[in-house]
Design an enzyme around this catalytic site. Sequence first.
Site, PDB file in Angstrom:
ATOM      1  N   GLU A  28       0.839  -1.219   0.000  1.00  0.00           N
ATOM      2  CA  GLU A  28       0.000   0.000   0.000  1.00  0.00           C
ATOM      3  C   GLU A  28       0.864   1.256   0.000  1.00  0.00           C
ATOM      4  OE1 GLU A  28      -3.421   0.106   2.454  1.00  0.00           O
ATOM      5  OE2 GLU A  28      -3.850  -2.021   2.191  1.00  0.00           O
TER       6      GLU A  28
HETATM    7  C1  FAD Z   1       2.036 -10.126   0.406  1.00  0.00           C
HETATM    8  C2  FAD Z   1       1.760  -9.034  -0.553  1.00  0.00           C
HETATM    9  C3  FAD Z   1       0.455  -8.655  -0.813  1.00  0.00           C
HETATM   10  C4  FAD Z   1       0.188  -7.644  -1.730  1.00  0.00           C
HETATM   11  N1  FAD Z   1      -1.120  -7.329  -2.011  1.00  0.00           N
HETATM   12  C5  FAD Z   1      -1.389  -6.460  -3.034  1.00  0.00           C
HETATM   13  C6  FAD Z   1      -2.744  -6.255  -3.477  1.00  0.00           C
HETATM   14  O1  FAD Z   1      -3.696  -6.800  -2.927  1.00  0.00           O
HETATM   15  N2  FAD Z   1      -2.941  -5.438  -4.531  1.00  0.00           N
HETATM   16  C7  FAD Z   1      -1.921  -4.796  -5.173  1.00  0.00           C
HETATM   17  O2  FAD Z   1      -2.178  -4.076  -6.137  1.00  0.00           O
HETATM   18  N3  FAD Z   1      -0.621  -4.955  -4.761  1.00  0.00           N
HETATM   19  C8  FAD Z   1      -0.338  -5.780  -3.723  1.00  0.00           C
HETATM   20  N4  FAD Z   1       0.956  -5.989  -3.320  1.00  0.00           N
HETATM   21  C9  FAD Z   1       2.033  -5.246  -3.966  1.00  0.00           C
HETATM   22  C10 FAD Z   1       2.623  -4.152  -3.084  1.00  0.00           C
HETATM   23  O3  FAD Z   1       1.720  -3.113  -2.921  1.00  0.00           O
HETATM   24  C11 FAD Z   1       3.954  -3.733  -3.715  1.00  0.00           C
HETATM   25  O4  FAD Z   1       4.881  -4.764  -3.423  1.00  0.00           O
HETATM   26  C12 FAD Z   1       4.450  -2.402  -3.212  1.00  0.00           C
HETATM   27  O5  FAD Z   1       3.652  -1.360  -3.708  1.00  0.00           O
HETATM   28  C13 FAD Z   1       5.916  -2.115  -3.611  1.00  0.00           C
HETATM   29  O6  FAD Z   1       6.143  -2.334  -4.962  1.00  0.00           O
HETATM   30  P1  FAD Z   1       7.364  -3.274  -5.410  1.00  0.00           P
HETATM   31  O7  FAD Z   1       7.278  -4.509  -4.604  1.00  0.00           O
HETATM   32  O8  FAD Z   1       7.326  -3.403  -6.875  1.00  0.00           O
HETATM   33  O9  FAD Z   1       8.646  -2.502  -4.948  1.00  0.00           O
HETATM   34  P2  FAD Z   1       9.498  -1.432  -5.796  1.00  0.00           P
HETATM   35  O10 FAD Z   1       8.611  -0.344  -6.267  1.00  0.00           O
HETATM   36  O11 FAD Z   1      10.320  -2.147  -6.792  1.00  0.00           O
HETATM   37  O12 FAD Z   1      10.437  -0.847  -4.656  1.00  0.00           O
HETATM   38  C14 FAD Z   1      11.639  -1.502  -4.233  1.00  0.00           C
HETATM   39  C15 FAD Z   1      12.347  -0.576  -3.251  1.00  0.00           C
HETATM   40  O13 FAD Z   1      12.676   0.652  -3.893  1.00  0.00           O
HETATM   41  C16 FAD Z   1      12.153   1.748  -3.175  1.00  0.00           C
HETATM   42  N5  FAD Z   1      11.754   2.806  -4.104  1.00  0.00           N
HETATM   43  C17 FAD Z   1      10.940   2.717  -5.178  1.00  0.00           C
HETATM   44  N6  FAD Z   1      10.816   3.909  -5.771  1.00  0.00           N
HETATM   45  C18 FAD Z   1      11.541   4.796  -5.058  1.00  0.00           C
HETATM   46  C19 FAD Z   1      11.808   6.193  -5.152  1.00  0.00           C
HETATM   47  N7  FAD Z   1      11.228   6.964  -6.079  1.00  0.00           N
HETATM   48  N8  FAD Z   1      12.645   6.728  -4.267  1.00  0.00           N
HETATM   49  C20 FAD Z   1      13.215   6.001  -3.276  1.00  0.00           C
HETATM   50  N9  FAD Z   1      12.988   4.687  -3.119  1.00  0.00           N
HETATM   51  C21 FAD Z   1      12.159   4.085  -4.003  1.00  0.00           C
HETATM   52  C22 FAD Z   1      10.969   1.182  -2.407  1.00  0.00           C
HETATM   53  O14 FAD Z   1      10.681   1.954  -1.259  1.00  0.00           O
HETATM   54  C23 FAD Z   1      11.474  -0.214  -2.048  1.00  0.00           C
HETATM   55  O15 FAD Z   1      12.265  -0.135  -0.905  1.00  0.00           O
HETATM   56  C24 FAD Z   1       1.250  -6.979  -2.386  1.00  0.00           C
HETATM   57  C25 FAD Z   1       2.576  -7.348  -2.099  1.00  0.00           C
HETATM   58  C26 FAD Z   1       2.834  -8.362  -1.220  1.00  0.00           C
HETATM   59  C27 FAD Z   1       4.265  -8.742  -0.976  1.00  0.00           C
END
Ligand code: FAD
Length: 580
Positions: free
Chosen positions: A390
């Site tokens: 989220e």
């Molecule tokens: C168990 C689980 C349930 C989930 N449920 C849902 C759901 O129901 N619906 C849904 O849509 N999604 C869901 N998600 C997805 C979740 O919301 C995403 O994992 C989350 O938004 C982060 O995206 P990402 O994993 O691609 O990380 P990334 O965006 O790849 O981020 C990786 C790292 O980089 C950092 N980062 C990224 N951009 C920046 C920036 N501009 N500046 C500094 N740091 C940055 C982040 O903070 C993080 O530390 C779920 C994930 C999990 C693991």
Amino acid sequence: MTDTSISFMRSLCGGRIEQDVLFPFPTLDPAQAEVLSAVVDSIDSLLESRDEDFRKWDVAGELPAEFIDELKEFGLFGLIIPEEHGGMAFGNMAYSRTLQQIARHDASVAVTIGAHSSIGMRGLKLFGTPEQKSKWYDRLASGEMIAAFCLTEPGAGSDAASVKTVAEDKGDHFLLNGSKLWITNGGLADFFTVFAKTGPQDTRGKLSALIVTKDMPGVSIGTHEDKMGLRASSTTSVFFEDVKVPKENLLGPLHGGFKVAMNILNSGRSGVGGGAVGGMKKLIALSAHHAMERKQFGKSIGEFGLIKQKIGHMVVDCYATEAAVTVIAALSDRGYEDYSVEAAIVKIFSSEALWRTADEALQTSGGTGYMRELPYERILRDCRINRIWEGTNDVLRLFIALTALNDIGQGLREMESSLKGIFDHPIKGFGVLYDYARKRASWATGYSSRSNSLSRAHVALRPQAELFEDTVRSLAAMADRVLRKHGKKIIEKQFALRRISDVMIDLFMLACVLSRVTAAIEKNGLDACKRELQIAQVFAGQVQRRSASNFRKIDENDDELIKALAENTYETGGYTWDIL
Ligand SMILES: Cc1cc2nc3c(=O)[nH]c(=O)nc-3n(C[C@H](O)[C@H](O)[C@H](O)COP(=O)(O)OP(=O)(O)OC[C@H]3O[C@@H](n4cnc5c(N)ncnc54)[C@H](O)[C@@H]3O)c2cc1C
């Protein structure tokens, strides 16, 4: 009359302490409190004998269908749906308190219920037409349909606007193609709120929200993810191949999907916060019990200072979180239009407070805490996700600081041209022109008025209220200085943005604590609130020390050295020193 267009935090950055937004501390109306109290008791009777099952289901990685049927029968999928559709018609305050009670027993169960109501069907509640609501509410309330929220994709995580799933306009329907990743309730859901690109392929953003149901040809579900925590909750991919989605399933405005998604997440954040409070209350009770029972060096470990330090801090964290969760839930219930910064603060603080509490509770428990027989390690695994999903806490911190700086920057007329366009970024805030420059001048001359004091805090809390007021002034000065120093480049100064954000988080949390303690003193008298006064004193002391450190580090820091070390590590591919 209440002005629901005010945001406490955004006003704060503009130089105004809009204390009437937070004072008096919100309470539930007596009728809803009575219903809630009955629901809370019944949740305990439904879940309290299930500890061994929760442990088994964590290992198995699934909630059994018969147990989900019990949750349905209990009405837990209808918490926020109107009574005429078979729901309980809870506002966010009662909803978040209910999730708290479920989370005290098991986080996977709380997340299954929470993903349905906080995000899965929240778009229908917030943006649905009367026809859409009457079509789906009854089945969502009974649990015949379970809901899921589908935003994330393999290439679109934090950068949500970059989704590749496409909904092509085909006249009477959209043709949906793409895939979604890590969708909570994916394996259980029949109702999906899906975000897809409706604008031209080569543009960012221009998303729309669509209601997709599992029975539509072309919808398929991936396998159950094998996760670190929340193992019994369902997380899967969801695939869409040439799915014909009728035009009447558009949720909110065409191309307005990004805003729909952000509104859903804001509105649902009191759910995450409520769950965190539930987890903390359980951990505090477990830790206090263990501290009294476990004997080492001839006495209960609870008598040692370092154990008291852990448990005292857990209590302060829990009280502050509960205060802020209650406040943002009430802001939503009262129809405040913009509480996005406050909701982001609650998401960050509650997820980190729960993590600290779970870590310290496990430490208090020693080696037994590491054993799967006891719930500590499971709670630690379960709660880790709250800092990621989220909106990661890192990205939300940037959002908080950039929203404030955007507002301030627009208020500083002389900065306007140099700042133009810098917030054209997916984590941007929405600008509101504040009379910041005038306020700044009035603060600089030491002018004090009701609009920049926290005069509604109880007189016994005056030192803490003064600390709040002083810190607001220092924050304004710091934000001003940072903007002048970095101009357009501020967007790249993430170390500085984090410090600004951390001060803002502390300020909001402190204001919520002061509002809560004030209400307690006004209701029960000062003598009865000795402990709550102590909590306020401790929390204010923490805020003072953290803020002082953040202010100092704006100018005195090793940011460039740290960045150089990180960049060097990217080049070398890892750690390059070895004592061999
Ligand atoms: C168990 C689980 C349930 C989930 N449920 C849902 C759901 O129901 N619906 C849904 O849509 N999604 C869901 N998600 C997805 C979740 O919301 C995403 O994992 C989350 O938004 C982060 O995206 P990402 O994993 O691609 O990380 P990334 O965006 O790849 O981020 C990786 C790292 O980089 C950092 N980062 C990224 N951009 C920046 C920036 N501009 N500046 C500094 N740091 C940055 C982040 O903070 C993080 O530390 C779920 C994930 C999990 C693991």
